[in-house]
Scaffold this active site. Structure first.
Site, PDB file in Angstrom:
ATOM      1  N   LYS A  28       1.086  -0.829  -0.125  1.00 28.18           N
ATOM      2  CA  LYS A  28      -0.195   0.129  -0.131  1.00 28.18           C
ATOM      3  C   LYS A  28       0.669   1.127  -0.180  1.00 28.18           C
ATOM      4  O   LYS A  28       0.808   2.112  -0.774  1.00 28.18           O
ATOM      5  CB  LYS A  28      -1.085  -0.012   0.930  1.00 28.18           C
ATOM      6  CG  LYS A  28      -1.636   0.730   0.966  1.00 28.18           C
ATOM      7  CD  LYS A  28      -3.819   1.105   2.109  1.00 28.18           C
ATOM      8  CE  LYS A  28      -2.773  -0.324   3.584  1.00 28.18           C
ATOM      9  NZ  LYS A  28      -2.418   0.522   4.405  1.00 28.18           N
TER      10      LYS A  28
ATOM     11  N   THR B 190       3.734   1.691  -0.867  1.00 31.67           N
ATOM     12  CA  THR B 190       4.425   1.526  -2.073  1.00 31.67           C
ATOM     13  C   THR B 190       3.453   1.631  -2.835  1.00 31.67           C
ATOM     14  O   THR B 190       3.764   2.598  -3.938  1.00 31.67           O
ATOM     15  CB  THR B 190       4.935  -0.083  -2.944  1.00 31.67           C
ATOM     16  OG1 THR B 190       5.997  -0.532  -1.680  1.00 31.67           O
ATOM     17  CG2 THR B 190       5.799   0.044  -4.010  1.00 31.67           C
TER      18      THR B 190
ATOM     19  N   ARG C 250       2.263   8.178   6.454  1.00 31.43           N
ATOM     20  CA  ARG C 250       3.015   8.637   8.366  1.00 31.43           C
ATOM     21  C   ARG C 250       4.465   8.882   8.009  1.00 31.43           C
ATOM     22  O   ARG C 250       4.646   7.317   7.640  1.00 31.43           O
ATOM     23  CB  ARG C 250       1.635   7.696   8.723  1.00 31.43           C
ATOM     24  CG  ARG C 250       0.591   7.343   9.280  1.00 31.43           C
ATOM     25  CD  ARG C 250      -0.704   6.415   9.925  1.00 31.43           C
ATOM     26  NE  ARG C 250      -0.170   5.757   8.499  1.00 31.43           N
ATOM     27  CZ  ARG C 250      -0.038   4.294   8.809  1.00 31.43           C
ATOM     28  NH1 ARG C 250      -0.616   3.591  10.219  1.00 31.43           N
ATOM     29  NH2 ARG C 250       0.066   3.148   8.371  1.00 31.43           N
TER      30      ARG C 250
ATOM     31  N   LYS D 166       8.138  -5.959  10.352  1.00 34.97           N
ATOM     32  CA  LYS D 166       8.149  -4.990   8.343  1.00 34.97           C
ATOM     33  C   LYS D 166       9.618  -4.860   7.929  1.00 34.97           C
ATOM     34  O   LYS D 166       9.928  -4.665   6.763  1.00 34.97           O
ATOM     35  CB  LYS D 166       7.337  -4.591   8.802  1.00 34.97           C
ATOM     36  CG  LYS D 166       6.428  -3.338   7.492  1.00 34.97           C
ATOM     37  CD  LYS D 166       5.416  -3.187   7.395  1.00 34.97           C
ATOM     38  CE  LYS D 166       5.258  -2.115   6.442  1.00 34.97           C
ATOM     39  NZ  LYS D 166       4.026  -1.247   6.584  1.00 34.97           N
TER      40      LYS D 166
ATOM     41  N   ALA E 275      -2.980   1.713  12.517  1.00 35.71           N
ATOM     42  CA  ALA E 275      -4.601   2.081  12.309  1.00 35.71           C
ATOM     43  C   ALA E 275      -5.628   0.705  13.180  1.00 35.71           C
ATOM     44  O   ALA E 275      -6.332   1.090  13.344  1.00 35.71           O
ATOM     45  CB  ALA E 275      -4.690   1.621  11.518  1.00 35.71           C
TER      46      ALA E 275
ATOM     47  N   PHE F  15      -3.523  -0.405   6.899  1.00 35.09           N
ATOM     48  CA  PHE F  15      -4.087  -1.735   7.484  1.00 35.09           C
ATOM     49  C   PHE F  15      -5.528  -1.568   5.945  1.00 35.09           C
ATOM     50  O   PHE F  15      -5.434  -0.750   5.321  1.00 35.09           O
ATOM     51  CB  PHE F  15      -4.192  -2.289   8.669  1.00 35.09           C
ATOM     52  CG  PHE F  15      -3.063  -2.088   9.758  1.00 35.09           C
ATOM     53  CD1 PHE F  15      -2.210  -3.081   8.800  1.00 35.09           C
ATOM     54  CD2 PHE F  15      -3.392  -1.390  10.345  1.00 35.09           C
ATOM     55  CE1 PHE F  15      -1.489  -3.395   9.725  1.00 35.09           C
ATOM     56  CE2 PHE F  15      -1.891  -1.926  11.638  1.00 35.09           C
ATOM     57  CZ  PHE F  15      -1.304  -2.964  10.901  1.00 35.09           C
TER      58      PHE F  15
ATOM     59  N   PHE G 140       2.929  -9.085  -9.336  1.00 32.58           N
ATOM     60  CA  PHE G 140       4.108 -10.392  -8.866  1.00 32.58           C
ATOM     61  C   PHE G 140       4.906 -10.717 -10.189  1.00 32.58           C
ATOM     62  O   PHE G 140       3.567 -11.177 -11.464  1.00 32.58           O
ATOM     63  CB  PHE G 140       4.196 -10.590  -7.435  1.00 32.58           C
ATOM     64  CG  PHE G 140       4.236 -10.105  -5.857  1.00 32.58           C
ATOM     65  CD1 PHE G 140       5.278 -10.143  -5.558  1.00 32.58           C
ATOM     66  CD2 PHE G 140       3.098  -9.321  -5.909  1.00 32.58           C
ATOM     67  CE1 PHE G 140       5.874  -8.946  -4.256  1.00 32.58           C
ATOM     68  CE2 PHE G 140       3.154  -8.672  -5.080  1.00 32.58           C
ATOM     69  CZ  PHE G 140       4.140  -8.470  -4.549  1.00 32.58           C
TER      70      PHE G 140
ATOM     71  N   TRP H 278       6.467  -0.749  -8.658  1.00 35.08           N
ATOM     72  CA  TRP H 278       7.078  -1.483  -7.763  1.00 35.08           C
ATOM     73  C   TRP H 278       8.499  -1.950  -8.561  1.00 35.08           C
ATOM     74  O   TRP H 278       9.897  -1.321  -8.525  1.00 35.08           O
ATOM     75  CB  TRP H 278       6.823  -2.955  -6.585  1.00 35.08           C
ATOM     76  CG  TRP H 278       8.182  -3.500  -6.205  1.00 35.08           C
ATOM     77  CD1 TRP H 278       8.616  -2.944  -5.148  1.00 35.08           C
ATOM     78  CD2 TRP H 278       9.590  -4.453  -6.543  1.00 35.08           C
ATOM     79  NE1 TRP H 278       9.610  -4.337  -4.306  1.00 35.08           N
ATOM     80  CE2 TRP H 278       9.949  -4.284  -5.696  1.00 35.08           C
ATOM     81  CE3 TRP H 278       9.029  -4.938  -7.266  1.00 35.08           C
ATOM     82  CZ2 TRP H 278      11.086  -5.512  -5.180  1.00 35.08           C
ATOM     83  CZ3 TRP H 278      10.740  -5.697  -7.824  1.00 35.08           C
ATOM     84  CH2 TRP H 278      11.229  -5.877  -6.592  1.00 35.08           C
TER      85      TRP H 278
END
Length: 567
Positions: free
Chosen positions: A74, A76, A97, A108, A276, A304, A392, A421
C-alpha cells in the site's frame, strides 16, 4: 529481472535539493522551510495561511483489502501514484505517516515504500527523521511523571490510584513493559501502583498531532486529555495537573510537517504515525491542508485494510478536517486474494508458501470475496473506488482477469495492473489515469453515522455495516465506561475501533468475508483531547512484542559507516 534491495536502490538515488521540491509546490524555501540538511525540511505553519487563496487539489485516499503477513504494497502504491502523476502531466503530492520503530525493527522492516517507488532518504525516513516521535514520547512521559509527582506530593486532586488512564510510552515493541508496577522501593520513591507501557504511536498525543489544525488547537486538545479519575469518578485532565503547557512546548516543532521526496523527485509530506488497528491510522490533517493548496492531487494513505484505516479516514479524519475525498484506491495482490481462502499457511519471517506462486484461478475467485466486501463498504461512503492490482512476477493473466472481473462487478470504477515496484512511476500510469477519471466522476461523500448518535449505536453501526457482524457483546467494564463517557458529555465523539487488522472480524483467523460472528468489546477508552472514543475489540494490544527473529537483527553499520540491512 533482478531488482536490488530497497536500501540499495534508495542509497543510489539521485536526490534533488529539498528547495527544488518545495518550489514544485509553490513554497518559498527561504520563508516556508526549516532545513534539516539538504534533503529534509519542515514546513512552517505560516505557509498554510499564505496559501489560503489557492484552489483545493483533488483528494485521494489509498487503502487496501484485509492485509496478510505478505504485505500488499500500500505504501509503495501511494508513492508509485505520486510518481506516475508526473508522467501524465499532473502535479501530485503524497502525504504519509512516519514509521514507528515498532515495525521498522520488528517484522516489517523499512516503511518508505519499496523497489523503485520509495521516499528518500530512506534511512532518515525510517530512523528518527526530525525527531517527531521522540517529542511525543517526551511529552507523554512528562505528563506521566507529573501525574505521579502530584499523587506523591499530597494528591490535591484526590486522584484514585486504581483509576488512572495515563500509561507511559516507548517507541519499541517491548512486551515486557505491557504491565508494570511503579513506585517500588523506599517511601520517597513514589506511590506503588500498577501501570504499563503503550507503544508511542498509540499515544493520544500522537492522535492529537495527526488531527490538530494549529498550535493553539493542539494546546487545547492536550489540556483536555483525561489522565485519571478522582475518587468521585470525575475526570482529571492534563490541564488540571498543570502539565499541558510544558507538553505542548515539547511538541512545538513536531507540529510542522516534514517535506521529503520520492525516487523520482516528486513531493512527499511525512507527518504523524498513529497505528490503524489501535489508533486512527492516518497522517496529519495539517500536512493534507498544506498539500491541498500546493498541487493538482493529494494522495494520502490509510493504515491496514479499508475496514480500519479507510473507515477511520472517513469517519474521523474527514469529519474533523472537513476535507472530502474525491476517490479512493483499494490495493490488492493476487497472492493476498489466494491467502484469503484460508488454505495457505503464512508465517511472518518464514519463506512464502510455494503453492501461492502457482496459477490457481479458483482460489483467486474464492479469496476475492474479501476485496468485494471492501468495495461494497467503500461505496457506502459515496466515493468512487479504483482497484490497484499490485502484480508480482508469478501472477498470470487468467488470475488477473478473474480479479478484475470480480472487482468491476463489486463496484470498482476501474481496475489497474500496477508495476510501480519494478518500474517506478511509469509502471503506475494506468492507475494514475484511472484515478484522474474517478475524481472527475460524480460522488456524494457521506459519513457512516451522525455525531448525535449514542456511543453504542455508533459502535454497532460500524460492526454491522462495515465488519458485517451479527451484533456486539460488551464486557461489563465497557458498558460501565460507556455510561460514564456519556455522562461526561462525550457522546458526540466519533468511534475509533481498536481491533485486529488481519480479519474483517475481531478474530484474526477468520479470512475472506466472514459472517455469523459477533464483535466483543472487552474495554473502551476515551481520547477526549484527540476527540474520539476507542473500544478495544477482542484481544487487541496497545504494546506489540518482538518476534523470534526481529528485523533489528539484520540492521547494522558497514565499514564505511553506511546503514545496511534496513529492508
Amino acid at each position: 529481472m533482478s531488482i536490488p534491495s530497497d536500501l540499495a536502490i534508495a542509497q543510489k538515488a539521485n536526490l534533488a535539493h529539498i528547495n527544488e521540491i518545495a518550489e514544485q509546490m509553490g513554497l518559498d524555501p527561504k520563508t516556508d522551510l526549516e532545513h534539516y540538511g539538504k534533503h529534509v525540511a519542515k514546513i512552517n505553519l505560516a505557509a498554510l495561511e499564505r496559501l489560503q487563496s489557492r484552489p483545493d487539489a483533488k483528494y485521494v485516499d489509498v487503502t487496501a483489502i484485509t492485509p496478510t503477513p505478505l504485505g500488499e504494497g500500500k505504501s509503495t502504491t501511494t508513492v508509485g501514484i505520486g510518481q506516475a502523476m508526473k508522467h501524465i502531466g499532473k502535479n501530485a503530492i503524497i502525504t504519509v505517516r512516519q514509521p514507528s520503530q515498532g515495525p521498522t525493527f520488528g517484522i516489517k522492516g523499512g516503511a518508505a515504500g519499496g523497489g523503485y517507488s520509495q521516499i528518500v532518504p530512506m534511512e532518515n525516513f525510517n530512523l528518527h527523521l526530525t525527531g517527531d516521535i521522540h517529542a511525543i514520547s517526551a511529552a507523554h512521559n512528562l505528563i506521566a511523571a507529573m501525574l505521579d509527582a502530584h499523587i506523591y506530593h499530597g494528591n490535591a486532586r484526590n486522584i484514585d490510584i486504581h483509576n488512572i488512564a495515563w500509561r507511559r510510552v516507548v517507541d519499541l515493541n517491548d512486551r515486557a513493559l505491557r504491565n508494570i508496577i511503579v513506585g517500588l522501593g523506599a517511601r520517597f520513591d513514589g506511590v506503588p501502583r500498577q501501570s504499563g507501557y503503550d507503544i508511542t504511536v498509540a499515544s493520544e498525543i500522537m492522535a492529537i498531532l495527526a488531527l490538530t489544525t494549529s498550535l493553539q488547537d493542539m494546546r487545547e486538545r492536550i489540556g483536555e486529555m483525561v489522565v485519571a479519575y478522582d475518587r468521585d469518578k470525575h475526570p482529571v485532565t492534563a490541564e488540571d495537573i498543570q502539565a499541558a503547557g510544558a507538553a505542548t512546548v515539547l511538541m512545538k516543532e513536531a507540529i510542522k510537517p516534514n517535506l521529503m521526496q520520492t525516487l523520482e523527485n516528486t513531493p512527499a509530506l511525512v507527518h504523524a504515525g498513529p497505528f490503524a488497528n489501535i489508533a486512527h491510522g492516518n497522517s496529519s490533517i495539517i500536512a493534507d491542508l498544506i498539500a491541498m493548496k500546493c498541487g493538482d492531487y493529494v494522495v494520502t494513505e490509510s493504515g491496514f485494510g479499508a475496514d480500519i484505516g479507510a473507515e477511520k479516514f472517513f469517519n474521523i479524519k474527514s469529519r474533523i478536517s472537513g476535507l472530502k475525498p474525491n476517490a479512493v484506491v483499494l490495493v490488492t495482490t493476487i497472492r493476498a486474494l489466494k491467502a484469503h481462502t484460508g488454505k495457505y499457511t503464512i508465517i511472518p519471517g518464514k519463506p512464502i508458501d510455494p503453492a501461492l506462486k502457482n496459477e490457481n484461478v479458483a482460489d483467486v475467485e474464492a479469496g476475492a470475496v474479501n476485496m468485494a466486501r471492501h468495495l461494497e463498504n467503500l461505496k457506502k461512503f459515496g466515493v468512487n473506488p479504483v482497484v490497484a492490482i499490485n502484480v508480482f512476477a508469478d501472477d498470470t493473466a487468467a488470475e488477473i482477469d478473474a480479479a478484475r472481473e470480480i472487482a468491476l462487478a463489486a463496484g470498482a470504477t476501474g481496475v489497474a495492473v500496477a508495476r510501480h515496484w519494478a518500474e517506478g512511476g511509469a509502471g503506475a500510469v494506468e492507475l494514475a489515469e484511472m484515478i484522474v477519471s474517478a475524481c472527475e466522476m460524480h460522488n456524494e461523500f457521506r459519513l457512516l453515522y451522525p455525531d448525535d448518535m449514542s456511543i453504542k449505536d455508533k459502535i454497532e453501526t460500524i460492526a454491522t455495516e462495515i465488519y458485517r457482524a451479527d451484533g456486539v457483546d460488551y464486557a461489563p467494564v465497557a458498558s460501565r465506561k460507556i455510561r460514564q463517557y456519556e455522562e461526561q458529555g462525550l457522546r458526540s465523539l466519533p468511534i475509533c475501533m481498536a481491533k485486529t487488522h488481519l480479519s474483517l472480524s475481531d478474530n484474526p483467523k477468520l479470512k475472506g468475508a466472514p459472517d455469523g460472528f459477533r464483535i466483543s468489546i472487552t474495554d473502551i477508552r476515551a481520547a477526549a483531547g484527540a476527540g474520539f472514543i476507542y473500544p478495544l475489540c477482542g484481544d487487541v494490544r496497545t504494546m506489540p512484542g518482538l518476534g523470534r527473529r526481529p528485523a533489528a537483527m539484520n540492521v547494522d553499520i558497514d565499514e564505511d559507516g553506511k546503514v545496511v540491512g534496513l529492508f
